[in-house]
Scaffold this active site. Structure first.
Site, PDB file in Angstrom:
ATOM      1  N   ASP A 181       0.845  -1.201   0.000  1.00 57.56           N
ATOM      2  CA  ASP A 181       0.000   0.000   0.000  1.00 57.56           C
ATOM      3  C   ASP A 181       0.884   1.256   0.000  1.00 57.56           C
ATOM      4  O   ASP A 181       0.883   2.010   0.957  1.00 57.56           O
ATOM      5  CB  ASP A 181      -0.940  -0.013   1.225  1.00 57.56           C
ATOM      6  N   HIS A 227       9.679  -0.315   8.942  1.00 56.96           N
ATOM      7  CA  HIS A 227       8.752  -1.448   9.046  1.00 56.96           C
ATOM      8  C   HIS A 227       8.843  -2.368   7.818  1.00 56.96           C
ATOM      9  O   HIS A 227       9.152  -3.550   7.922  1.00 56.96           O
ATOM     10  CB  HIS A 227       7.304  -0.955   9.133  1.00 56.96           C
TER      11      HIS A 227
END
Ligand code: BDR
Ligand code: CA
Length: 308
Positions: free
Chosen positions: A12, A242
């Site tokens: 995303d 991340h």
């Protein structure tokens, strides 16, 4: 090419997604077979556009398949523009890519690629898990066809980042995440327990931009907004890597410590989106609980400095 990892990233994009995809593009031990897009940091239309833009910027000739635009059971929600900017890449304005997504949905593409590369394909989801859950539900053999699912998401002992209990990717579609953890696939959970340990500061992006002015410069431009968000949260010194951590775990799992735990996802109530230990009546997940953070960061920086 047998010592390279055949990889698909479900994404995303997203600032740290962009870092992860450029890392994968630069990594000699990764054969990137395609990207699938998912709502999350941005809408799925933006995610598809941004994925195409990254592919073109990196000079990759790989397919992008468009994915789900809403969670499986929860109502549609507002993307995380406050973390990743209005268009997903911090302050960088939107740009229309030259190419388009392929004429196959993300779930169809994942099922087909897992079949064609049975036992070899590593799937690295770095957004909400809706596409992956759809692939699992669509093809009863999908969970066994994929070699590993190495996902960025969840938290075991660290607490959440979007609520005190939940990590954002799991929170945005807890029902999908529950399908994935219950599927019997070989799953590695690269969650906040490790990604909060690996951080980058402005100087790191400056070094990347100096060494690789075009693509590294693009990451540095995006990083300003993302670093500002992290400064407002005030918990970490810099921003977390991340999504790059999950991609690095695909090829360098030895830099992490894992515990085998049956995981289930809380799907209602105040703790919705939490990833908790379940009764051992489902397959175990390799939950990453510790990391050689300096080594992961060094690898990230080293490979990104030869991007251009
Ligand atoms: C995850 O959420 C998104 O904001 C990031 O791109 C990452 O995938 C971190 O919780
Ligand atoms: Ca992401």
């Amino acid at each position: 090419m047998s010592d390279t990892t055949k990889l698909i990233i479900d994404t995303d994009p997203g600032v740290d997604d962009a870092m992860a995809i450029f890392y994968a593009a630069a990594a000699p031990d990764i054969e990137l077979l395609g990207l699938t897009s998912i709502f999350g940091n941005v809408t799925v239309e933006m995610a598809t556009r941004n994925a195409l833009r990254l592919v073109e910027a990196a000079g990759l000739d790989i397919p992008v398949a468009a994915g789900a635009n809403t969670p499986m059971a929860l109502p549609p929600y507002t993307p995380s523009f406050h973390v990743h900017g209005d268009e997903g890449f911090g302050d960088i304005p939107a740009e229309t890519p030259k190419g388009a997504a392929i004429d196959e949905s993300a779930a169809d593409f994942l099922c087909r690629m897992a079949r064609e590369h049975k036992g070899e394909l590593v799937l690295c989801p770095i957004g909400p898990l809706t596409n992956v859950a759809m692939a699992i539900q669509q093809d009863p053999e999908f969970a066994q066809n994929v070699k590993r699912i190495v996902l960025m998401g969840g938290s075991y002992r660290e607490g959440g980042n979007i609520t005190p209990y939940a990590e954002a990717n799991i929170y945005h579609d807890p029902h999908a995440a529950e399908v994935v953890f219950a599927s019997g696939a070989r799953i590695e959970m690269v969650g906040l327990d490790v990604t909060h340990r690996i951080t980058c500061k402005p100087d790191d992006f400056e070094a990347i931009a100096q060494a690789s002015p075009r693509l590294g410069g693009m990451l540095q431009d995006m990083s300003h907004f993302y670093l500002k968000f992290y400064a407002t949260v005030g918990k970490l010194d810099g921003c977390s890597l991340h999504d790059p951590a999950a991609v690095i775990a695909c090829t360098h799992p030895h830099l992490f410590t894992a515990e085998d735990v049956a995981i289930e996802v809380t799907c209602e109530g105040e703790e919705i989106g939490a990833t908790v230990q379940s009764a051992p009546d489902r397959g175990v997940t390799s939950v990453y609980t510790a990391v050689e953070a300096a080594a992961v960061k060094d690898l990230f920086l080293q490979r990104l400095t030869v991007l251009d």
